[in-house]
Scaffold this motif. Structure first.
Motif, short mmCIF file in Angstrom:
data_model
loop_
_atom_site.label_atom_id
_atom_site.label_comp_id
_atom_site.label_asym_id
_atom_site.label_seq_id
_atom_site.Cartn_x
_atom_site.Cartn_y
_atom_site.Cartn_z
N VAL A 236 0.81 -1.23 0.00
CA VAL A 236 0.00 0.00 0.00
C VAL A 236 0.84 1.27 0.00
O VAL A 236 0.28 2.37 -0.05
CB VAL A 236 -0.97 0.03 1.21
N SER A 237 2.15 1.13 0.08
CA SER A 237 2.99 2.32 0.24
C SER A 237 2.84 3.30 -0.92
O SER A 237 2.68 4.51 -0.72
CB SER A 237 4.44 1.89 0.39
N GLY A 238 2.85 2.77 -2.14
CA GLY A 238 2.66 3.63 -3.30
C GLY A 238 1.27 4.25 -3.28
O GLY A 238 1.08 5.43 -3.62
N ALA A 239 0.29 3.45 -2.86
CA ALA A 239 -1.08 3.96 -2.75
C ALA A 239 -1.14 5.09 -1.72
O ALA A 239 -1.81 6.10 -1.94
CB ALA A 239 -2.02 2.83 -2.36
N HIS A 240 -0.43 4.93 -0.59
CA HIS A 240 -0.41 5.99 0.43
C HIS A 240 0.09 7.30 -0.17
O HIS A 240 -0.47 8.37 0.08
CB HIS A 240 0.47 5.57 1.61
N ASP A 241 1.16 7.21 -0.97
CA ASP A 241 1.70 8.42 -1.59
C ASP A 241 0.65 9.07 -2.50
O ASP A 241 0.46 10.28 -2.49
CB ASP A 241 2.96 8.09 -2.41
N ARG A 242 -0.04 8.21 -3.27
CA ARG A 242 -1.07 8.75 -4.17
C ARG A 242 -2.23 9.36 -3.38
O ARG A 242 -2.75 10.42 -3.73
CB ARG A 242 -1.59 7.63 -5.09
N LEU A 243 -2.64 8.67 -2.33
CA LEU A 243 -3.77 9.15 -1.52
C LEU A 243 -3.43 10.51 -0.89
O LEU A 243 -4.25 11.43 -0.88
CB LEU A 243 -4.10 8.13 -0.42
N MET A 244 -2.20 10.62 -0.39
CA MET A 244 -1.77 11.87 0.23
C MET A 244 -1.68 12.99 -0.80
O MET A 244 -2.09 14.12 -0.56
CB MET A 244 -0.39 11.70 0.89
N ALA A 245 -1.15 12.63 -1.97
CA ALA A 245 -0.95 13.64 -3.01
C ALA A 245 -2.27 14.09 -3.63
O ALA A 245 -2.36 15.16 -4.23
CB ALA A 245 -0.03 13.10 -4.10
N SER A 246 -3.31 13.28 -3.47
CA SER A 246 -4.59 13.59 -4.13
C SER A 246 -5.23 14.86 -3.58
O SER A 246 -6.05 15.48 -4.25
CB SER A 246 -5.57 12.43 -3.94
N GLY A 247 -4.86 15.25 -2.35
CA GLY A 247 -5.46 16.45 -1.77
C GLY A 247 -6.90 16.24 -1.32
O GLY A 247 -7.59 17.18 -0.97
N ASP A 248 -7.34 14.98 -1.29
CA ASP A 248 -8.72 14.68 -0.91
C ASP A 248 -8.75 14.26 0.56
O ASP A 248 -8.24 13.20 0.92
CB ASP A 248 -9.25 13.55 -1.81
N PRO A 249 -9.37 15.08 1.44
CA PRO A 249 -9.36 14.74 2.88
C PRO A 249 -10.12 13.46 3.21
O PRO A 249 -9.96 12.93 4.31
CB PRO A 249 -10.03 15.95 3.54
N THR A 250 -10.93 12.94 2.29
CA THR A 250 -11.73 11.74 2.61
C THR A 250 -10.99 10.44 2.31
O THR A 250 -11.58 9.36 2.41
CB THR A 250 -13.07 11.74 1.83
N VAL A 251 -9.70 10.52 1.94
CA VAL A 251 -8.96 9.28 1.65
C VAL A 251 -7.58 9.23 2.31
O VAL A 251 -6.87 8.24 2.13
CB VAL A 251 -8.78 9.06 0.12
N VAL A 252 -7.20 10.23 3.11
CA VAL A 252 -5.82 10.25 3.63
C VAL A 252 -5.55 9.03 4.52
O VAL A 252 -6.33 8.70 5.40
CB VAL A 252 -5.51 11.54 4.44
N PRO A 253 -4.41 8.34 4.28
CA PRO A 253 -4.06 7.17 5.09
C PRO A 253 -3.29 7.64 6.32
O PRO A 253 -2.15 8.08 6.21
CB PRO A 253 -3.15 6.37 4.14
N MET A 254 -3.88 7.57 7.51
CA MET A 254 -3.25 8.22 8.66
C MET A 254 -3.50 7.49 9.97
O MET A 254 -4.63 7.37 10.42
CB MET A 254 -3.80 9.64 8.78
#
Lengths: 361, 361
Positions: free
Chosen positions: A306-324
């Motif tokens: 999921v690491s690459g996905a985490h980068d994409r999720l964070m970069a998306s700027g969408d607060p409803t998907v941030v992995p945190m």
């Protein structure tokens, strides 16, 4: 308030603050707490060395510590490429499909990170080796006691060793292995966490071991610090609360997600690292509960997945998907303030609480 | 210690003790706490009337209360026979197959109970009607606020109304509906419970409502009472701890299971009633996690399904299968003692704790 932990760590307040951000850590130590830098994000030990060199100055002579992640059982080792072959294609398909469904765009070509390797025993060891070259006061391990030779090395140099525990029997094992401070981390904590809530866990661990115990999980206010002291803890270990500090340089999407979330908006899941960890609940975590979702892989494969996905999720700027990873006290994080203001309020409220409840006698 | 709750309830100690046993309830009230009788087990209101008549004398003039189970949404009603038709045959097969696999023998013919009907709105109402004929001081509802007319009737007669809440927004709703006392029940509690742990939930509920809050979940010692007071609770609501009292007349199998269990030996599951409830973890609860287990049915069908099984499991005398709601503090229950001794220790330890932590200032 003061406890023997203040003398042991050389600080004004029995408040240990964990953060992956060196800016937060420095501010905690400067404000009279004890800052602990999370090292798991450093794939490259040289990068950690640079950050610790910065911290040595930024803490202005105040003590600080580091936190590494060494699982009790040494997990599968190998280079990211080799490990990647152990990830089933169906898992990769699910991740890609989910990102598309959530409207998360791909990143540019420059962003091909290998994933977080800090979970690897060898990488965590390199963190310890670097830390021992700096004037750190404490090495904490997020997953139980470090190996005997690491404990011995730390003790030889006069360092303290702390270890997180989610059960009293684990805490007993940690102390038998030579750990100086146990962090009793309850169910409500962010990140890796067990099943027993702090209210039950903390006194159980205090009664089980003869070393100072820090309460972790559910501590976000002075009243909660006072409660932890009532349960027999000699101090607290706080992580989530600093995510709401101005020194924590997150993007606006993460900040908005943290400020909006209530205490019900977290979930304990294996999707982050392969071991149960509490995360902000959102469209990304919910996707892993749906019928087409595969079971998470064991550590360290799940994070590689999921690491690459985490980068994409964070970069998306969408607060409803941030992995945190974050604890249930996220519900109290409603404004962004400097670390020093947060710490002053914690101490003031804890002192007031100790004073007020004494009047009930 | 004393809080305004002592005056409100007319008791010496801010300790509310819940039990399905009238013997435990009477002993709690006589010892200066506030005993609350759980009514859900009374299918027959006349039986409850008899027990309350006994309690009126056995409490020796000390105040006591009752606890009913009225779900916020009125659930499916009907006679047990009609409701029984809503239970899928596959579920019945699984229960019977599991009992056989666990070595649990059938009961004699005399034991054909219809299951617990106290979850039914109509039955809970009959409990309230009976209670209003007795000098009870408080009616508590385990699943949110009672209906408006019940609250009005209680208030007309000078009774207090309490309601359990697992979230701050629910607590706000309870108070808006006229509830006088909120019981903030954390994740670690026995029986029906939510996801938020007491350390986080209690101060959140205290800040959300203007009425006295009792802390429930994880309270089994004086230190935990002191912690609850630090979190802003005006008292505590304790249930599990009395299962270890000599007044709780359980069979030897249940007693052994409770004394042996550690804080890790509970599980939160829908298999008891259809809503998430924390139970002693054992071979019976584990069977419902296996691959052939069906999903639990909604309330009140699930309890009708397993009620006969519960009788068989209890009668089997096997401590590894007893069906029992209990909180994580079961790990502290290591000997059987009278209620008065338990209560004295709670008060003494709470007082000592308040005194000791004040010295940290």
């Amino acid at each position: 308030m003061r406890t023997d932990l203040c003398d042991l760590l050389g600080v004004d307040h029995p408040i240990v603050g964990f953060s992956p951000s060196e800016h937060v850590v420095a501010a905690i130590s400067r404000a009279g707490g004890f800052g602990v830098l999370g090292c798991v994000r450093f794939n490259d030990a040289a990068e950690l060395d640079t950050v610790l060199t910065w911290l040595d100055r930024a803490t202005e002579g105040r003590p600080y510590g580091v936190d590494v992640v060494m699982p009790g059982k040494v997990p599968t080792e190998g280079l990211p490429a080799d490990l990647g072959e152990l990830i089933p294609p169906g898992h990769r398909d699910f991740v890609e499909r989910t990102l598309q469904r959530l409207g998360v765009p791909p990143l540019g070509a420059a962003s091909d990170r290998p994933g977080v390797l800090g979970w690897l025993h060898s990488v965590a060891r390199s963190h310890v080796e670097v830390a021992l070259q700096h004037p750190v006061r404490l090495i904490a391990n997020a997953l139980g006691p470090p190996p005997p030779d690491v404990i011995a090395q730390a003790h030889d140099r006069g360092l303290l060793v702390a270890a997180l525990a989610g059960r009293a029997d684990h805490a007993r094992g940690h102390v038998a292995a030579g750990v100086d401070i146990v962090v009793a981390q309850g169910y409500e904590a962010g990140g890796h966490t067990g099943e027993i809530a702090s209210m039950v866990l903390v006194p159980e661990v205090v009664d089980a071991v003869g070393v100072p115990v820090l309460a972790a999980g559910g501590i976000g206010s002075g009243r909660q610090i006072a409660a932890a002291l009532a349960l027999g803890a000699r101090g607290v270990w706080m992580g989530s609360v600093w995510l709401g500090s101005s020194e924590y340089r997150s993007g606006p999407a993460l900040r908005e997600a943290l400020l909006q979330a209530g205490s019900s908006d977290t979930v304990r899941s294996r999707i982050y690292s392969g071991k149960p960890a509490r995360l902000l609940r959102n469209r990304w975590t919910e996707a892993w509960s749906e019928s087409d979702a595969p079971a998470p892989l064991p550590m360290p494969l799940q994070n590689l997945l999921v690491s690459g996905a985490h980068d994409r999720l964070m970069a998306s700027g969408d607060p409803t998907v941030v992995p945190m990873p974050v604890g249930q006290i996220v519900g109290r994080m409603n404004e962004v303030r400097p670390v020093s203001a947060i710490l002053t309020d914690l101490v003031t409220e804890a002192d007031e609480t100790l004073s007020q409840i004494h009047k009930l006698l």
